[in-house]
Write an enzyme that holds these catalytic residues in place. Sequence first.
Site, PDB file in Angstrom:
ATOM      1  N   LYS A 146       0.843  -1.207   0.000  1.00  0.00           N
ATOM      2  CA  LYS A 146       0.000   0.000   0.000  1.00  0.00           C
ATOM      3  C   LYS A 146       0.875   1.253   0.000  1.00  0.00           C
ATOM      4  O   LYS A 146       0.597   2.216  -0.717  1.00  0.00           O
ATOM      5  CB  LYS A 146      -0.940  -0.010   1.223  1.00  0.00           C
ATOM      6  CG  LYS A 146      -2.028  -1.079   1.108  1.00  0.00           C
ATOM      7  CD  LYS A 146      -2.797  -1.280   2.408  1.00  0.00           C
ATOM      8  CE  LYS A 146      -3.754  -2.457   2.289  1.00  0.00           C
ATOM      9  NZ  LYS A 146      -4.442  -2.779   3.543  1.00  0.00           N
ATOM     10  N   GLN A 166      -4.758  -1.539   9.941  1.00  0.00           N
ATOM     11  CA  GLN A 166      -4.588  -2.831   9.265  1.00  0.00           C
ATOM     12  C   GLN A 166      -5.111  -3.963  10.152  1.00  0.00           C
ATOM     13  O   GLN A 166      -4.750  -4.068  11.320  1.00  0.00           O
ATOM     14  CB  GLN A 166      -3.090  -3.025   8.945  1.00  0.00           C
ATOM     15  CG  GLN A 166      -2.773  -4.298   8.170  1.00  0.00           C
ATOM     16  CD  GLN A 166      -3.324  -4.281   6.748  1.00  0.00           C
ATOM     17  OE1 GLN A 166      -3.273  -3.277   6.053  1.00  0.00           O
ATOM     18  NE2 GLN A 166      -3.861  -5.409   6.309  1.00  0.00           N
ATOM     19  N   ASP A 200     -10.931   2.655   4.307  1.00  0.00           N
ATOM     20  CA  ASP A 200     -11.178   1.219   4.137  1.00  0.00           C
ATOM     21  C   ASP A 200     -12.678   0.950   4.041  1.00  0.00           C
ATOM     22  O   ASP A 200     -13.099  -0.160   3.737  1.00  0.00           O
ATOM     23  CB  ASP A 200     -10.601   0.434   5.331  1.00  0.00           C
ATOM     24  CG  ASP A 200      -9.359  -0.363   4.955  1.00  0.00           C
ATOM     25  OD1 ASP A 200      -9.072  -0.477   3.746  1.00  0.00           O
ATOM     26  OD2 ASP A 200      -8.686  -0.869   5.865  1.00  0.00           O
TER      27      ASP A 200
END
Length: 294
Positions: A51, A95, A118
């Site tokens: 990412k 994450q 997200d």
Amino acid sequence: MILDGKKIAAEIRGELRKQIEALRAEGKRAPKLAIVIVGNNPASETYVNNKLKACAEVGIEAVKIAYTADITEQTLLAEVHKLNDDPSIDGFIVQLPLPGHIRETTILSAIDYRKDVDGLTPANVGRTVQGLPSIVSATPRGIRELLARYNIQTEGKHVVVIGRSNIVGKPIAMLLMQRPYLSLPNMSAASLGDATVTICHSKTRDLAAICRTADIIIVAAGSPGLLTADMVKEGATIIDVGINRVDGKLVGDVDFENVSRVAAHITPVPGGVGPMTIVSLLQNTLQAYNEHSR
Ligand code: NAD
């Protein structure tokens, strides 16, 4: 035909790079993403590094905030609040997975939905369900974009989704059954949504019979070889979300070799949905910047 997620993701990164260069040329700051990672799960480390690399490629500034696995829920929550309040941060992600002593739902619920790139907060999911402006979670957004870029229509089609997770199964089912008023920025004009969707899971009876009636099958089960050629109607579109490691090799949930002989369109693993998921995070970050940057 192979639905080449790697190629499409590279195209989208090129488009994003140009859009961000144009913003910079107007004297604006670069969009900025923060990635919070807890512990040293090797898979998470790889995802985060990919990412960060993708952000650098398009001109998104990215910072990694790393904590050891023994961090308390309270300290992590304080970090979330700090990022919510930091006007230089357009979006951030935590994450997953988190260590067992930290409640993921507590952490995710604390993220400001406007910075939730997200798309996993209850607020964003609720907004998506009601057709309000929202940030769609990365994998469903990537799948939708891939279908759009290959001009695969969903209106009136029977879509079977295998898997009911919050990050893939539920949101992609929701997006494809909705009326397409919920248009995403930068989407091509293909009519997406308006599908008849069946969601299957581990307790579904006669999965094969249901799959055989599908025009589009989206498999997100984490079970290698789950979808076999006898379960697929001639000419169907197959989206394989699964990521499994078998004998050191990365494979999806679909028996690719045999299913690809029956299907009209199919995503490979690797190189299908995976790269689209990462590029969706970049698109979501630019969306958050455009909508809310202060
Ligand atoms: P999950 O692992 O939380 O749950 C799996 C789901 O599949 C469950 O709802 C379960 O009911 C269903 N399922 C499992 N076995 C089944 C079977 N035999 N028949 C029918 N249904 C079955 O789901 P997830 O987090 O969405 O992950 C699914 C897979 O997708 C995993 O392999 C994961 O690594 C992968 N994944 C890939 C990406 C990507 O970017 N490519 C993103 C997210 C997840």
